[in-house]
Design a protein around this motif. Structure first.
Motif, mmCIF file in Angstrom:
data_model
loop_
_atom_site.group_PDB
_atom_site.id
_atom_site.type_symbol
_atom_site.label_atom_id
_atom_site.label_comp_id
_atom_site.label_asym_id
_atom_site.label_seq_id
_atom_site.Cartn_x
_atom_site.Cartn_y
_atom_site.Cartn_z
ATOM 1 N N GLY A 3 0.826 -1.078 -0.071
ATOM 2 C CA GLY A 3 -0.111 -0.159 -0.078
ATOM 3 C C GLY A 3 1.030 1.268 -0.024
ATOM 4 N N THR A 4 0.485 2.247 -0.640
ATOM 5 C CA THR A 4 1.027 3.481 -0.452
ATOM 6 C C THR A 4 -0.008 4.798 -0.528
ATOM 7 O OG1 THR A 4 2.828 4.885 -1.460
ATOM 8 C CG2 THR A 4 1.361 4.012 -3.050
ATOM 9 N N GLY A 5 0.580 5.823 -0.444
ATOM 10 C CA GLY A 5 -0.718 6.981 -0.464
ATOM 11 C C GLY A 5 0.315 8.071 -1.181
ATOM 12 N N PRO B 208 7.612 12.826 -5.063
ATOM 13 C CA PRO B 208 8.089 11.942 -6.059
ATOM 14 C C PRO B 208 7.504 10.425 -5.885
ATOM 15 C CG PRO B 208 9.231 11.997 -3.876
ATOM 16 C CD PRO B 208 8.325 13.174 -3.745
ATOM 17 N N ASN B 209 6.532 10.314 -5.300
ATOM 18 C CA ASN B 209 6.182 8.879 -5.084
ATOM 19 C C ASN B 209 5.594 8.225 -6.287
ATOM 20 O OD1 ASN B 209 5.788 6.815 -3.442
ATOM 21 N ND2 ASN B 209 3.555 7.367 -3.002
ATOM 22 N N TYR C 129 5.939 4.356 -6.912
ATOM 23 C CA TYR C 129 4.761 3.595 -7.260
ATOM 24 C C TYR C 129 5.269 2.783 -8.542
ATOM 25 C CZ TYR C 129 0.034 2.297 -8.287
ATOM 26 O OH TYR C 129 -1.334 1.869 -8.536
ATOM 27 N N HIS C 130 5.584 3.307 -9.567
ATOM 28 C CA HIS C 130 5.867 2.620 -10.769
ATOM 29 C C HIS C 130 6.897 1.469 -10.562
ATOM 30 C CE1 HIS C 130 8.080 2.428 -14.930
ATOM 31 N NE2 HIS C 130 7.131 1.811 -14.959
ATOM 32 N N LYS D 103 7.609 -4.816 -9.089
ATOM 33 C CA LYS D 103 8.415 -5.830 -8.076
ATOM 34 C C LYS D 103 7.572 -6.496 -7.121
ATOM 35 C CE LYS D 103 12.465 -4.582 -9.945
ATOM 36 N NZ LYS D 103 13.366 -3.489 -9.193
ATOM 37 N N SER D 104 6.378 -6.005 -7.319
ATOM 38 C CA SER D 104 5.392 -6.641 -6.113
ATOM 39 C C SER D 104 4.104 -7.463 -6.794
ATOM 40 C CB SER D 104 4.943 -5.731 -4.991
ATOM 41 O OG SER D 104 4.041 -4.820 -6.008
ATOM 42 N N HIS D 105 3.363 -8.013 -6.079
ATOM 43 C CA HIS D 105 2.320 -8.839 -6.470
ATOM 44 C C HIS D 105 1.224 -7.824 -6.838
ATOM 45 C CE1 HIS D 105 -1.094 -12.161 -6.232
ATOM 46 N NE2 HIS D 105 -0.671 -11.827 -7.304
ATOM 47 N N GLY D 106 1.138 -6.552 -6.171
ATOM 48 C CA GLY D 106 0.010 -5.562 -6.213
ATOM 49 C C GLY D 106 0.458 -4.460 -5.530
#
Length: 283
Positions: A157-159, A169-170, A174-175, A180-183
């Protein structure tokens, strides 16, 4: 709960539930929305103010010697070492648009160490609570972080900030990390995101430009549920001054932190696909 502070969690939980019920009254009938500053999209609602008023008045009644720092402007100095960080409506933008992801968050720090915290999601009737040394719970049942051991299998998760997003810069993090993750999920409430890590719904979470009222209760939940916390660069998290947070189940912590450090150093970055090329080639 520990024998040291038997009243903090029960009292804070009762206050948070009342504040959540008040928020739902506004949510059901619709709210008046204002902008905090010209040219921004950082909204404030009547519900924010009403919830903070209820919480602050209740805290002053039960804990008159405690200080309070609230997102909507409440400030009072502590005569002792105890300070409440209050977010009366975390997820204001969601709330204002009728999107049911928001919560009440209350964290109590003593000598700059968070010792108790509650997060109440009134749309799901979910009360997360933690007291230092006593574990974390969801509606009274113990919760633990997930057991996912690799970043590639992880849900993160992020925001993003509601204002001045062009200075944040998020999008680059995010990109890279969605590859690199499952989602990756962006729900819009930092407190609930941290609660998701604590309860094993997320395996990791990060965000920039946060405040103590966003993180105080959530970081304690993560710690007491067996997770790990730091700044995104790996340095120690300090609730009073830290503006970014990296929270994980502990098992993916080093791998995720290494990926974030690589992004900050510009190593191994995948370029964003060209929208012009996409438009040219799409069927």
């Amino acid at each position: 709960m520990s024998g040291r502070d038997p009243d903090y969690i029960s009292t804070a939980s009762e206050i948070a539930r009342r504040a959540g019920a008040l928020l739902m009254e506004y949510f059901v009938r619709g709210v008046k929305t204002e902008y905090k500053g010209a040219g921004t999209v950082d909204v404030v609602t009547d519900a924010d103010r009403a919830s903070e008023k209820l919480i602050v008045e209740s805290l002053r009644k039960y804990f008159p010697n405690h200080g309070i720092v609230g997102e909507e402007g409440s400030r009072s100095q502590s005569e002792g070492e105890c300070l409440w960080y209050v977010d009366p409506l975390d997820g204001t933008t969601n709330f204002a648009h009728g999107f049911p992801v928001f919560c009440v968050s209350m964290g109590l720090a003593r000598a700059n160490e968070v010792i108790a915290g509650v997060i109440f999601d009134p749309t799901r009737n979910e009360l997360f609570a933690a007291e230092r040394g006593s574990g974390a719970t969801l509606n009274g049942e113990r919760i633990h972080v997930s057991k996912i051991a690799t970043l590639g299998e992880s849900l993160l998760g992020t925001g993003f900030p509601s204002k001045k997003r062009h200075l944040n810069p998020n999008i680059h993090f995010y990109h890279q990390l969605t590859l690199k993750s499952h989602g990756l999920r962006r729900a819009g409430s930092a407190a609930l995101d941290l609660a998701c890590v604590a309860s094993g719904r997320y395996d990791g979470y990060w965000e920039f430009n946060l405040n103590a009222w966003d993180t105080s209760a959530g970081v304690l939940l993560v710690e007491e549920a067996g997770g790990k916390l730091a700044h995104v660069d790996g340095t120690k998290f300090d609730v009073a001054v830290s503006r970014d947070v990296l929270a994980t189940n502990g098992l993916i912590h080093q791998e995720l932190m290494q990926e974030m450090q690589a992004i900050m150093q510009g190593r191994g970055l995948d370029e964003l696909p060209s929208p012009v090329e996409f438009a040219r080639t799409r069927q």
